[in-house]
Design a protein around this motif. Structure first.
Motif: not given
Length: 257
Positions: A109, A149, A152, A187, A189-190
């Motif tokens: 990020l 984020y 992830r 942000k 998503d998966d």
């Protein structure tokens, strides 16, 4: 004979009083029986309520204990490291005996990380192809104030590395920086991460579960801690041949490879 009606009247009144007293006693007895029954029912309800509350508390405690145990189990034991990792907390491209080693510690990020990647990626790729450099990438999380984020995305890189190897992980690394969201606001998503990983060369069936379940969460967390022990204060943090170098100076050195 003249006094007989008075006796009968007195007898009637006595009988009426007796009957009234009997009815009163019967009402009192009935009321006492009802009161006793109500008291017993109330006590039974109270016992039942205590049992229900006790059962609920037991279930809640079991869930809490189970959750704590799950976390303890999850956070204990050896850290699961992705297959194809070339160092304890990173992955590499290039030959081990290359004359120059470049290490890049980055948060997905971080805008400065994206800028550094954009400025040096082609030069690093050329140096790797020519056998001049080995490049190791370390995904870390320092921008968790902006949500999950970073964690992830870093975990997703670990999953891609595990299932598809370092070349695909590197392409995913490039695409994550190219498609980097803003620090503030919503942000991706998966599913977005999975789609981007598939575009980078991974197979959805191989990566979906690991991305959704944060398979390498501990690996990323401990890798971040190790980077901090090495002196990371922010990202990107760059090491060239084991020496920490300012990103601007590192870009100059990389251009000269």
């Amino acid at each position: 004979m003249a006094n007989q009606p008075k006796k009968n009247a007195s007898g009637n009144r006595a009988q009426e009083k007796a009957a009234t007293a009997a009815r009163r006693d019967a009402r009192r007895e009935k009321a006492a029986v009802q009161a006793a029954r109500l008291k017993a029912e109330a006590a039974a309800r109270k016992r039942k309520d205590r049992l229900i509350v006790g059962g609920v508390v037991a279930v809640v405690l079991a869930l809490i204990i189970g959750g704590v145990w799950f976390q303890i189990s999850r956070n204990s034991g050896p850290v699961e490291t992705p297959a194809n990792a070339s160092s304890e907390y990173g992955f590499s491209v290039g030959e081990d005996d290359a004359p120059t080693e470049v290490e890049i510690i980055a948060d997905y990020l971080c805008p400065a990380c994206a800028s550094f990647e954009g400025a040096t990626d082609e030069q690093l790729a050329a140096a790797v192809e020519a056998g001049k450099a080995k490049v190791t990438y370390f995904p870390v999380v320092i921008l968790d104030d902006y949500g999950d984020y970073s964690a992830r995305a870093a975990n997703a890189v670990g999953v891609v590395l595990d299932t598809a190897g370092p070349e695909v992980a590197l392409e995913f690394n490039r695409n994550l920086f190219a498609e980097q969201p803003a620090e503030a606001g919503n942000k991706p998503d998966d599913d977005w991460l999975i789609d981007l990983a598939v575009e980078s060369g991974a197979k959805e069936a191989d990566i979906r579960e690991g991305i959704e379940d944060s398979q390498f969460e501990r690996w990323i967390k401990e890798g971040t801690q190790e980077a901090q022990r090495r002196g990371m204060k922010g990202t990107p943090t760059i090491f060239i041949d084991g020496k920490m170098v300012d990103p601007a100076a590192a870009a100059t050195q990389i251009a000269a490879l």
